[in-house]
Design a protein around this motif. Structure first.
Motif, PDB file in Angstrom:
ATOM      1  N   PHE A 355       8.169   8.931 -16.030  1.00  0.00           N
ATOM      2  CA  PHE A 355       9.619   8.947 -16.208  1.00  0.00           C
ATOM      3  C   PHE A 355      10.133   7.675 -16.870  1.00  0.00           C
ATOM      4  N   HIS A 356       9.556   6.521 -16.518  1.00  0.00           N
ATOM      5  CA  HIS A 356      10.071   5.266 -17.065  1.00  0.00           C
ATOM      6  C   HIS A 356       9.763   5.102 -18.553  1.00  0.00           C
ATOM      7  N   GLU A 357       8.898   5.968 -19.114  1.00  0.00           N
ATOM      8  CA  GLU A 357       8.594   5.911 -20.537  1.00  0.00           C
ATOM      9  C   GLU A 357       9.428   6.883 -21.362  1.00  0.00           C
ATOM     10  N   LEU A 358      10.243   7.697 -20.704  1.00  0.00           N
ATOM     11  CA  LEU A 358      11.107   8.627 -21.434  1.00  0.00           C
ATOM     12  C   LEU A 358      12.242   7.859 -22.105  1.00  0.00           C
ATOM     13  N   PRO A 359      12.787   8.383 -23.214  1.00  0.00           N
ATOM     14  CA  PRO A 359      13.912   7.714 -23.882  1.00  0.00           C
ATOM     15  C   PRO A 359      15.097   7.496 -22.949  1.00  0.00           C
ATOM     16  N   THR A 360      15.297   8.443 -22.028  1.00  0.00           N
ATOM     17  CA  THR A 360      16.418   8.325 -21.078  1.00  0.00           C
ATOM     18  C   THR A 360      15.959   7.839 -19.706  1.00  0.00           C
ATOM     19  N   GLY A 361      14.716   7.426 -19.598  1.00  0.00           N
ATOM     20  CA  GLY A 361      14.173   7.016 -18.315  1.00  0.00           C
ATOM     21  C   GLY A 361      14.491   5.568 -17.982  1.00  0.00           C
ATOM     22  N   HIS A 362      14.077   5.160 -16.797  1.00  0.00           N
ATOM     23  CA  HIS A 362      14.272   3.783 -16.356  1.00  0.00           C
ATOM     24  C   HIS A 362      13.174   3.445 -15.367  1.00  0.00           C
ATOM     25  N   SER A 363      13.075   2.192 -14.991  1.00  0.00           N
ATOM     26  CA  SER A 363      12.001   1.739 -14.107  1.00  0.00           C
ATOM     27  C   SER A 363      12.272   2.051 -12.639  1.00  0.00           C
ATOM     28  N   GLY A 364      13.449   2.550 -12.328  1.00  0.00           N
ATOM     29  CA  GLY A 364      13.767   2.937 -10.957  1.00  0.00           C
ATOM     30  C   GLY A 364      15.019   2.265 -10.453  1.00  0.00           C
ATOM     31  N   SER A 365      15.591   2.819  -9.407  1.00  0.00           N
ATOM     32  CA  SER A 365      16.772   2.209  -8.807  1.00  0.00           C
ATOM     33  C   SER A 365      16.378   0.917  -8.095  1.00  0.00           C
ATOM     34  N   LEU A 366      17.342   0.043  -7.889  1.00  0.00           N
ATOM     35  CA  LEU A 366      17.059  -1.216  -7.206  1.00  0.00           C
ATOM     36  C   LEU A 366      16.550  -0.964  -5.784  1.00  0.00           C
ATOM     37  N   GLY A 367      17.156   0.028  -5.104  1.00  0.00           N
ATOM     38  CA  GLY A 367      16.708   0.364  -3.762  1.00  0.00           C
ATOM     39  C   GLY A 367      15.279   0.873  -3.748  1.00  0.00           C
ATOM     40  N   GLY A 368      14.923   1.682  -4.758  1.00  0.00           N
ATOM     41  CA  GLY A 368      13.560   2.211  -4.842  1.00  0.00           C
ATOM     42  C   GLY A 368      12.541   1.124  -5.129  1.00  0.00           C
ATOM     43  N   ILE A 369      12.877   0.233  -6.069  1.00  0.00           N
ATOM     44  CA  ILE A 369      11.971  -0.863  -6.407  1.00  0.00           C
ATOM     45  C   ILE A 369      11.731  -1.749  -5.189  1.00  0.00           C
ATOM     46  N   SER A 370      12.807  -2.086  -4.476  1.00  0.00           N
ATOM     47  CA  SER A 370      12.695  -2.939  -3.302  1.00  0.00           C
ATOM     48  C   SER A 370      11.892  -2.270  -2.184  1.00  0.00           C
ATOM     49  N   LYS A 371      12.151  -0.983  -1.933  1.00  0.00           N
ATOM     50  CA  LYS A 371      11.459  -0.286  -0.858  1.00  0.00           C
ATOM     51  C   LYS A 371       9.969  -0.152  -1.170  1.00  0.00           C
ATOM     52  N   ARG A 372       9.649   0.143  -2.413  1.00  0.00           N
ATOM     53  CA  ARG A 372       8.240   0.256  -2.791  1.00  0.00           C
ATOM     54  C   ARG A 372       7.508  -1.071  -2.595  1.00  0.00           C
ATOM     55  N   GLN A 373       8.171  -2.163  -2.990  1.00  0.00           N
ATOM     56  CA  GLN A 373       7.576  -3.493  -2.804  1.00  0.00           C
ATOM     57  C   GLN A 373       7.359  -3.787  -1.325  1.00  0.00           C
ATOM     58  N   ASP A 374       8.347  -3.449  -0.490  1.00  0.00           N
ATOM     59  CA  ASP A 374       8.242  -3.731   0.939  1.00  0.00           C
ATOM     60  C   ASP A 374       7.094  -2.950   1.578  1.00  0.00           C
ATOM     61  N   ILE A 375       6.959  -1.685   1.208  1.00  0.00           N
ATOM     62  CA  ILE A 375       5.886  -0.873   1.790  1.00  0.00           C
ATOM     63  C   ILE A 375       4.527  -1.396   1.335  1.00  0.00           C
ATOM     64  N   ALA A 376       4.417  -1.733   0.045  1.00  0.00           N
ATOM     65  CA  ALA A 376       3.151  -2.271  -0.461  1.00  0.00           C
ATOM     66  C   ALA A 376       2.776  -3.552   0.269  1.00  0.00           C
ATOM     67  N   ALA A 377       3.771  -4.403   0.532  1.00  0.00           N
ATOM     68  CA  ALA A 377       3.499  -5.667   1.219  1.00  0.00           C
ATOM     69  C   ALA A 377       3.094  -5.454   2.666  1.00  0.00           C
TER      70      ALA A 377
END
Length: 396
Positions: A355-377
């Protein structure tokens, strides 16, 4: 006509034992031989050699479930769903509701030619297809609650299941998708939107599963050429994630692959460009383990109901009904059986652009990025001794 009937039966047996041996094992043949002194009925079917009347009644409960993928009790439940039809009183066809149900289950469970299935169940091909459509409409209409989103204790059980088996906390469902081929649709305004290759049309089957591989939501009406993110937006789950995720998830989240948009409610893997740290690699490994649950469910669905690989339907509505029916039957099977352990081939599934490579895509919402980082940690942390003691007391 006797020769044609014999050839049809031989073809049916050859299909079962050879090409589709993974679906049907060799059947008892005591009633399949031909006798010159038998008289044929008006349809050219030898009444003395009926698969439905001679073999099915003599099947053990285990063999019955092996061939029809449901227990005799579950089949009777389906029979009671179908009220008397005009064709049940047809003396020419001699059909019963139970025969129609079993013929429909057999049709979905094999890739045997429709004409051969009709001979096997002593009916006509046109009536067989008519009964199949009725069967799918009634199953999806009366048993829709067999596919339901996990709530309350069911949600907690799924979260605990993913946490225990995969080690990914807070996951209530996993999302996956595959293509279901069909003929060029005639009931949609833009049939070419369903074209996925020069000669192939398909719908996108988007499915959500709990920790046991039980379908909790399915959608099978959108064009196969659409990207996953677009299909998600058009589903009830996608709209709920946008409008009221709290009610749907109660603080939990869904896991999907990189083709889904990352958010606080739908977690995806870290993009891997060859420089991921240990924690992110561990997180990605657990995400892939969770995704194997839904991929295994989709693989098992098409293994059990191979007709989905070749639905000879030119209607999106009818195709969707057939897919939903097979998903409901899949869940019914899991009610009385453990999920089969099947090796899932990755090439069976479509691969879509992240999805993040689509012309209209993005790397994710701030909440999603933060939650993913927290779970990984958190994945590498050792549990506290008090927590371990509590678990040992609950599960001695």
């Amino acid at each position: 006509m006797a020769l044609e009937t014999c050839v049809a039966f031989l073809l049916a047996d050859e299909l079962d034992s050879d090409e589709y041996g993974h679906v049907k094992t060799t059947l008892p043949l005591k009633a399949w031989g031909t006798r010159d002194d038998e008289e044929e009925d008006d349809d050219g079917v030898d009444e003395g050699h009926s698969y439905f009347s001679d073999i099915v009644p003599n099947l053990s409960a285990r063999d019955f479930q092996k061939y029809f993928h449901l227990s005799p009790t579950q089949v009777e439940e389906l029979v009671h769903l179908m009220p008397p039809r005009e064709w049940t009183s047809s003396s020419l066809e001699g059909c019963t509701v139970r025969r129609a149900v079993l013929a429909s289950l057999w049709t979905l469970s094999t890739l045997e030619f429709h004409a051969s299935v009709a001979v096997r169940f002593q009916t006509s091909e046109s009536l067989l297809l008519h009964q199949l459509h009725e069967f799918c409409a009634l199953v999806t209409g009366h048993l829709a609650d067999r596919i339901c989103w996990p709530k309350w204790s069911d949600a907690e059980a799924s979260v605990a299941g993913f946490s225990g088996a995969v080690g990914l906390p807070g996951t209530v469902c996993v999302a996956g998708y595959c293509l279901v081929p069909m003929e060029r649709p005639v009931d949609v305004p833009e049939p070419d939107a369903y074209r996925v290759s020069e000669t192939t049309y398909a719908v996108n089957l988007m499915a959500f599963c709990d920790h046991q591989g039980c379908f909790t939501y399915v959608s099978a009406e959108h064009p196969g050429a659409w990207h996953t993110s677009r299909v998600l937006q058009e589903t009830d789950v996608g709209r709920a994630l946008q409008r009221d995720p709290g009610t749907l998830l109660c603080g939990k989240h869904i896991v999907g692959d990189a083709s889904f948009p990352l958010s606080e409610n739908l977690l995806t893997p870290f993009p891997d460009h060859g420089a991921l740290g240990e924690k992110k690699r561990r997180y990605n490994s657990k995400v892939q383990a969770a995704l194997r649950v839904v991929r295994g469910a989709l693989h098992g669905l098409r293994w059990t109901y191979p007709r989905l690989k070749m639905l000879q339907m030119n209607s999106v509505a009818q195709t969707s009904l057939a897919v939903h029916t097979c998903c409901i039957l899949h869940n019914m099977y899991l009610d009385t059986n453990n999920a089969a352990s099947l090796e899932c081939m990755e090439e069976e599934f479509i691969t879509q652009k992240p999805f993040h490579e689509l012309p209209t895509g993005h790397s994710g919402s701030l909440g999603g990025i933060s939650k993913r980082q927290d779970i990984a940690a958190s994945l590498g942390r050792k549990p506290k001794k008090e927590a371990k003691t509590l678990v040992m007391c609950v599960w001695p």
